[in-house]
Each structure stands twice: as structure tokens, then as C-alpha cells.
Design a protein around this motif. Structure first.
Motif, PDB file in Angstrom:
ATOM      1  N   GLN A   3       0.845  -1.183   0.000  1.00 23.76           N
ATOM      2  CA  GLN A   3       0.000   0.000   0.000  1.00 23.76           C
ATOM      3  C   GLN A   3       0.888   1.243   0.000  1.00 23.76           C
ATOM      4  N   LEU A   4       0.529   2.219  -0.818  1.00 14.53           N
ATOM      5  CA  LEU A   4       1.297   3.454  -0.942  1.00 14.53           C
ATOM      6  C   LEU A   4       0.369   4.641  -0.737  1.00 14.53           C
ATOM      7  N   VAL A   5       0.775   5.561   0.126  1.00 12.98           N
ATOM      8  CA  VAL A   5      -0.036   6.742   0.402  1.00 12.98           C
ATOM      9  C   VAL A   5       0.836   7.983   0.240  1.00 12.98           C
ATOM     10  N   GLU A   6       0.455   8.821  -0.719  1.00 12.30           N
ATOM     11  CA  GLU A   6       1.207  10.048  -0.967  1.00 12.30           C
ATOM     12  C   GLU A   6       0.626  11.206  -0.154  1.00 12.30           C
ATOM     13  N   SER A   7       1.468  12.181   0.125  1.00 12.18           N
ATOM     14  CA  SER A   7       1.028  13.407   0.776  1.00 12.18           C
ATOM     15  C   SER A   7       2.010  14.513   0.416  1.00 12.18           C
ATOM     16  N   GLY A   8       1.589  15.748   0.678  1.00 14.12           N
ATOM     17  CA  GLY A   8       2.504  16.871   0.506  1.00 14.12           C
ATOM     18  C   GLY A   8       2.243  17.742  -0.705  1.00 14.12           C
ATOM     19  N   GLY A   9       1.277  17.380  -1.527  1.00 16.21           N
ATOM     20  CA  GLY A   9       0.976  18.212  -2.680  1.00 16.21           C
ATOM     21  C   GLY A   9       0.309  19.507  -2.272  1.00 16.21           C
ATOM     22  N   GLY A  10       0.126  20.404  -3.246  1.00 14.83           N
ATOM     23  CA  GLY A  10      -0.535  21.661  -2.953  1.00 14.83           C
ATOM     24  C   GLY A  10      -0.291  22.687  -4.028  1.00 14.83           C
ATOM     25  N   LEU A  11      -0.615  23.916  -3.695  1.00 10.41           N
ATOM     26  CA  LEU A  11      -0.449  25.051  -4.608  1.00 10.41           C
ATOM     27  C   LEU A  11       0.768  25.863  -4.173  1.00 10.41           C
ATOM     28  N   VAL A  12       1.629  26.168  -5.125  1.00  5.99           N
ATOM     29  CA  VAL A  12       2.842  26.922  -4.817  1.00  5.99           C
ATOM     30  C   VAL A  12       3.152  27.846  -5.984  1.00  5.99           C
ATOM     31  N   GLN A  13       3.783  28.955  -5.693  1.00  5.30           N
ATOM     32  CA  GLN A  13       4.173  29.867  -6.753  1.00  5.30           C
ATOM     33  C   GLN A  13       5.426  29.367  -7.469  1.00  5.30           C
ATOM     34  N   ALA A  14       5.575  29.781  -8.712  1.00  2.28           N
ATOM     35  CA  ALA A  14       6.772  29.420  -9.468  1.00  2.28           C
ATOM     36  C   ALA A  14       8.017  29.870  -8.708  1.00  2.28           C
ATOM     37  N   GLY A  15       9.007  28.997  -8.688  1.00  2.17           N
ATOM     38  CA  GLY A  15      10.221  29.264  -7.936  1.00  2.17           C
ATOM     39  C   GLY A  15      10.205  28.712  -6.537  1.00  2.17           C
ATOM     40  N   GLY A  16       9.038  28.281  -6.078  1.00  6.37           N
ATOM     41  CA  GLY A  16       8.899  27.747  -4.737  1.00  6.37           C
ATOM     42  C   GLY A  16       9.269  26.279  -4.647  1.00  6.37           C
ATOM     43  N   SER A  17       9.021  25.705  -3.453  1.00  2.00           N
ATOM     44  CA  SER A  17       9.393  24.321  -3.179  1.00  2.00           C
ATOM     45  C   SER A  17       8.244  23.562  -2.526  1.00  2.00           C
ATOM     46  N   LEU A  18       8.246  22.272  -2.735  1.00  2.00           N
ATOM     47  CA  LEU A  18       7.331  21.350  -2.067  1.00  2.00           C
ATOM     48  C   LEU A  18       8.072  20.059  -1.810  1.00  2.00           C
ATOM     49  N   ARG A  19       7.649  19.343  -0.769  1.00  2.00           N
ATOM     50  CA  ARG A  19       8.188  18.003  -0.532  1.00  2.00           C
ATOM     51  C   ARG A  19       7.037  17.017  -0.476  1.00  2.00           C
ATOM     52  N   LEU A  20       7.105  16.043  -1.354  1.00  4.16           N
ATOM     53  CA  LEU A  20       6.122  14.969  -1.364  1.00  4.16           C
ATOM     54  C   LEU A  20       6.637  13.791  -0.552  1.00  4.16           C
ATOM     55  N   SER A  21       5.710  13.104   0.099  1.00  6.20           N
ATOM     56  CA  SER A  21       6.045  11.903   0.860  1.00  6.20           C
ATOM     57  C   SER A  21       5.210  10.740   0.354  1.00  6.20           C
ATOM     58  N   CYS A  22       5.802   9.564   0.405  1.00  7.19           N
ATOM     59  CA  CYS A  22       5.104   8.336   0.031  1.00  7.19           C
ATOM     60  C   CYS A  22       5.365   7.310   1.120  1.00  7.19           C
TER      61      CYS A  22
END
Length: 119
Positions: A3-22
Motif C-alpha cells: 500500500q502506498l499513500v502520498e502526501s505533501g501536494g498543494g499550490l505553490v508559486q513558481a520558484g517555490g518548493s514542495l516536498r512529497l512523501s510516500c
């Protein structure tokens, strides 16, 4: 079964950062290949990055080299995708997948997490 569960997505401005987790659970040892894919509207699914639970080798698509980093925490059975310098063209649903050694197709998939980059 894995089983795989992702999290961490969202809305961000260009040049920004996000971290996704699985977060992986179940028979994770049976599928040591871990990867992040993405699919934008009207486009084919694209392999973004991959890593193995055991060993240090990684793969990155040319479009994300130098901006994205895939990593893992074996103690937490979690794979991460650090995304920096995000661009509008990175907007997509991001999927985590796991696969068996020697197989090109990934056997298990998460539900996906939306990443939207505003320009």
C-alpha cells in the motif's frame, strides 16, 4: 500486497518548493524499486525519479535534474521527493509507485497528489 499513500501536494508559486512523501506498508521488501511519476492534463504519465530501498542509485528525468531530489527513510518505509525551483510545467498529479526487481512495469500505485505551480 503493498500500500502506498502520498502526501505533501498543494499550490505553490513558481520558484517555490514542495516536498512529497510516500508512505509504504505491507510487503515492501517484495518491491524494492520506488519511483515518482507525474501526469499532467492531456499528457502521458512521465517517470520523474526513482530509487531503491537498498542501494544508493537514483534516476531523474532530464526535465527535473538539478531541481528535484528523491530520497528514502528505510526506518519509516517512506520515500520523499523534494521539489525546488518549481515551474508551471511541473503542474501535475504526482504518483508514487513500487516495483519488483527485473520488471519494467511498476506493480503498485498510490492514489496521487496534486501539485499546482502558479506562474
Amino acid at each position: 500486497q503493498v500500500q502506498l499513500v502520498e502526501s505533501g501536494g498543494g499550490l505553490v508559486q513558481a520558484g517555490g518548493s514542495l516536498r512529497l512523501s510516500c508512505a509504504a506498508s505491507g510487503r515492501t521488501f517484495s518491491t524494492p524499486n520506488m519511483a515518482w511519476f507525474r501526469q499532467a492534463p492531456g499528457k502521458e504519465r512521465e517517470l520523474v525519479a526513482s530509487i531503491r530501498w537498498y542501494g544508493g542509485s537514483t534516476y531523474y528525468a532530464d526535465s527535473v535534474k538539478g531541481r528535484f531530489t528523491i530520497s528514502k527513510d528505510n526506518t519509516k518505509n517512506t520515500v520523499y521527493l523534494q521539489m525546488n525551483s518549481l515551474k508551471a510545467e511541473d503542474t501535475a498529479v504526482y504518483y508514487c509507485a513500487s516495483g519488483r526487481l527485473g520488471e519494467t512495469q511498476y506493480a503498485y500505485w498510490g492514489q496521487g497528489t496534486q501539485v499546482t505551480v502558479s506562474s
